[in-house]
Write an enzyme that holds these catalytic residues in place. Structure first.
Site, short mmCIF file in Angstrom:
data_model
loop_
_atom_site.label_atom_id
_atom_site.label_comp_id
_atom_site.label_asym_id
_atom_site.label_seq_id
_atom_site.Cartn_x
_atom_site.Cartn_y
_atom_site.Cartn_z
N TYR A 57 0.72 -1.08 -0.10
CA TYR A 57 0.07 0.05 0.10
C TYR A 57 0.83 1.34 0.08
O TYR A 57 0.33 2.37 -0.08
CB TYR A 57 -0.86 0.13 1.24
CG TYR A 57 -2.49 0.03 1.13
CD1 TYR A 57 -3.16 -1.13 0.94
CD2 TYR A 57 -3.07 1.39 1.03
CE1 TYR A 57 -4.59 -1.21 0.59
CE2 TYR A 57 -4.41 1.41 0.87
CZ TYR A 57 -4.98 0.18 0.81
OH TYR A 57 -6.38 0.25 0.74
N LYS A 110 0.39 -13.49 5.97
CA LYS A 110 0.58 -14.59 4.80
C LYS A 110 1.94 -14.90 4.93
O LYS A 110 2.80 -14.80 3.90
CB LYS A 110 0.05 -13.93 3.53
CG LYS A 110 0.12 -14.85 2.44
CD LYS A 110 -1.07 -15.71 2.50
CE LYS A 110 -0.91 -16.91 1.41
NZ LYS A 110 -2.03 -18.07 1.62
N ASP A 139 -5.70 -15.86 4.79
CA ASP A 139 -6.64 -16.62 3.69
C ASP A 139 -7.57 -17.38 4.68
O ASP A 139 -8.77 -17.44 4.59
CB ASP A 139 -6.11 -17.33 2.64
CG ASP A 139 -5.13 -18.28 2.91
OD1 ASP A 139 -4.41 -18.20 4.12
OD2 ASP A 139 -4.61 -18.98 2.16
N ASP A 160 -7.33 -4.06 5.01
CA ASP A 160 -8.05 -3.47 3.92
C ASP A 160 -9.31 -4.53 3.47
O ASP A 160 -10.47 -4.25 3.87
CB ASP A 160 -7.47 -2.97 2.75
CG ASP A 160 -8.29 -1.84 1.69
OD1 ASP A 160 -9.32 -1.65 2.15
OD2 ASP A 160 -7.79 -1.72 0.58
O1 LIG Z 1 -7.50 5.33 -0.89
C1 LIG Z 1 -8.31 4.63 -1.45
O2 LIG Z 1 -8.40 5.05 -2.55
C2 LIG Z 1 -8.79 3.22 -0.90
C3 LIG Z 1 -8.40 3.16 0.59
C4 LIG Z 1 -9.44 2.07 1.23
O3 LIG Z 1 -9.90 1.26 0.47
C5 LIG Z 1 -9.45 1.77 2.59
O4 LIG Z 1 -8.70 2.63 3.44
O5 LIG Z 1 -10.04 1.18 3.20
MG LIG Z 2 -10.79 -0.27 1.91
#
Ligand SMILES: O=C(O)CCC(=O)C(=O)O
Ligand SMILES: [Mg+2]
Ligand SMILES: NC(=O)C1=CN([C@@H]2O[C@H](COP(=O)(O)OP(=O)(O)OC[C@H]3O[C@@H](n4cnc5c(N)ncnc54)[C@H](OP(=O)(O)O)[C@@H]3O)[C@@H](O)[C@H]2O)C=CC1
Length: 416
Positions: free
Chosen positions: A160, A230, A283, A307
């Protein structure tokens, strides 16, 4: 850059002194309206919070809201390239506590996501997302009440972090050359048109996140913290997350091994009860939360796993329309909904404002304004029990009354 933000002439700053948040009776709280359905959900959130504070403190306390800009609104106010103005970031940092709606990420812009940029630039390393069921909320599972978890998602690292190189670009080619020729990588399947993403995971980043998760379990008398990773596949990132998490539990919290480990246990210093520190592979965790949710309480995980898990868990208790969240650093906190900008619903006064409203409830609790937070929860529960709900709940409930986004906010106020 032009300064377009007007600082209110009334109200006082929230400060952070000697490790403590100091909240005045008239705190100035910045908010970002948000893109897409931000125009729908943010006004009811402000109205509901004002009503809860007014009712709880009979005028002795009042929030002074300060609008700051980001996303599409910023590009209209500043210039087409300015998605995240410097003054917005400076104010979020300076005023310590704020709340935001969802933000669209600029296509082809210099950053992977505005939300991620805010989290990284302010070093908001914990994304805390509580998931619990409200009586009466329609759910796809048989026993939604068994879901009562708080996700601690690492918020600044992992895949991320946004270190990516486009297939075919000079940088991707240089990375691939480097990996093959300098690092001895022999398992890049197709080298010609191949994008590359980098996944940084550090000991420091992991341990500061796991520290907060264990401390939360202690402060809130929870019986377990589960490290979700994971690590069987990504040994030096996700696997290391697990190892560093266990190491922290043993070395900082005095946890002792269970049956030779790696699971371990510590005594809650406040209650004397055991807190088990365990781990589950990511998973497998996605089936565990469906089949055996009662066995999980506090979850500590990496950014991408968190997320996925937070949306999956939200679905079990009624959907991301009511899933709240907080981005927390050591001093600064930015509260935000779990959902995105849902563009197809933007401006239709239709979606559920519950997610950002419950994020505001977390914010009030963070400020120590517990009576207002409790009233907000009471209003939310009351509106749901009365079956006056937005489309997302109404389509799954029998005999419910469909209300608009703003009307749902008003129903919450009526039930406070
Ligand atoms: O920043 C984004 O566009 C997605 C972030 C996201 O899905 C979240 O933080 O849950
Ligand atoms: Mg999200
Ligand atoms: N923190 C942030 O600011 C976030 C921003 N984003 C960004 O948002 C944009 C859109 O992302 P997308 O993947 O479509 O995800 P969204 O969360 O915006 O929407 C997906 C679906 O979730 C449901 N939903 C979302 N919000 C609500 C709500 N308030 N009430 C009821 N239902 C809701 C809707 O389902 P249905 O169609 O069934 O009604 C909607 O179609 C992307 O640019 C993404 O990057 C995404 C996540 C977080």
């Amino acid at each position: 850059m032009t300064n377009l933000i007007t600082i209110p002439t009334t109200g006082d700053k929230i400060t952070f002194i000697d490790g403590k948040l100091i909240v005045p009776n008239n705190p100035i709280i910045p908010f970002i309206e948000g893109d897409g359905i931000g125009v729908d959900v943010t006004p009811p959130m402000l109205k509901v919070v004002n009503a809860a504070v007014a009712k709880a403190y009979s005028g002795d306390r009042k929030i002074v809201w300060l609008e700051v800009y980001a996303g599409e609104k910023a590009t209209k106010m500043y210039d087409s390239e300015t998605w995240l103005p410097d003054e917005t970031l400076a104010i979020l940092q300076e005023y310590k506590v704020s709340i935001k709606g969802p933000l669209t990420t600029p296509v082809g812009g210099g950053m992977s996501s505005l939300n991620v940029a805010i989290r990284q630039m302010l070093d908001l390393y914990v994304c805390q997302r509580p998931v619990r069921w409200f009586t009466g909320v329609p759910s796809p599972v048989k026993r939604p009440a068994e879901v009562d978890m708080v996700i601690f998602r690492e918020n600044t690292e992992d895949i991320y972090a946004g270190i990516e190189f486009k297939a075919g670009s000079d940088k991707a080619k240089a990375m691939i050359d480097f990996l093959i020729n300098e690092m001895g990588a022999s398992n890049i399947r197709f080298t010609e048109n191949c994008g590359i993403g980098i996944k940084p995971v550090s000991k420091e980043g992991t341990q500061r996140l796991v520290r907060q998760a264990i401390q939360y379990a202690i402060d809130n008398d929870k019986d377990s913290v589960t490290l979700v990773h994971k690590g069987n596949i990504m040994k030096f990132t996700e696997g290391a997350f697990k190892e560093w998490g266990y190491e922290l539990a043993r070395e900082e919290f005095g946890a002792s091994l269970i049956d030779g480990g790696p699971w371990c246990t510590l005594k809650n210093p406040n209650t004397g009860r055991d807190i088990i520190i365990k781990d589950v592979i990511a998973d497998s965790m996605l089936q565990q939360i469906l089949l055996r949710p009662a066995e999980y309480s506090v979850i500590a995980t990496l950014n991408l796993n968190g997320d996925y898990l937070s949306d999956a868990l939200a679905a079990q208790v009624g959907g991301i329309g009511i899933a709240p969240g907080a981005n927390l650093g050591d001093e600064v906190a930015v509260f935000e909904a779990t959902h995105g900008t849902a563009p197809k619903y933007a401006g239709k006064n239709k979606v559920n404002p519950g997610s950002v409203i419950l994020s505001a409830e977390m914010m009030l609790r963070h400020m120590g304004w517990l009576d207002a937070a409790d009233l907000l929860l009471k209003g939310m529960s009351g509106a749901i029990k009365a079956k006056t709900v937005t489309y997302d709940f109404e389509r799954l409930m029998d005999d419910a009354t469909l209300v608009s986004c703003s009307a749902f906010g008003d129903c919450i106020i009526e039930h406070m």
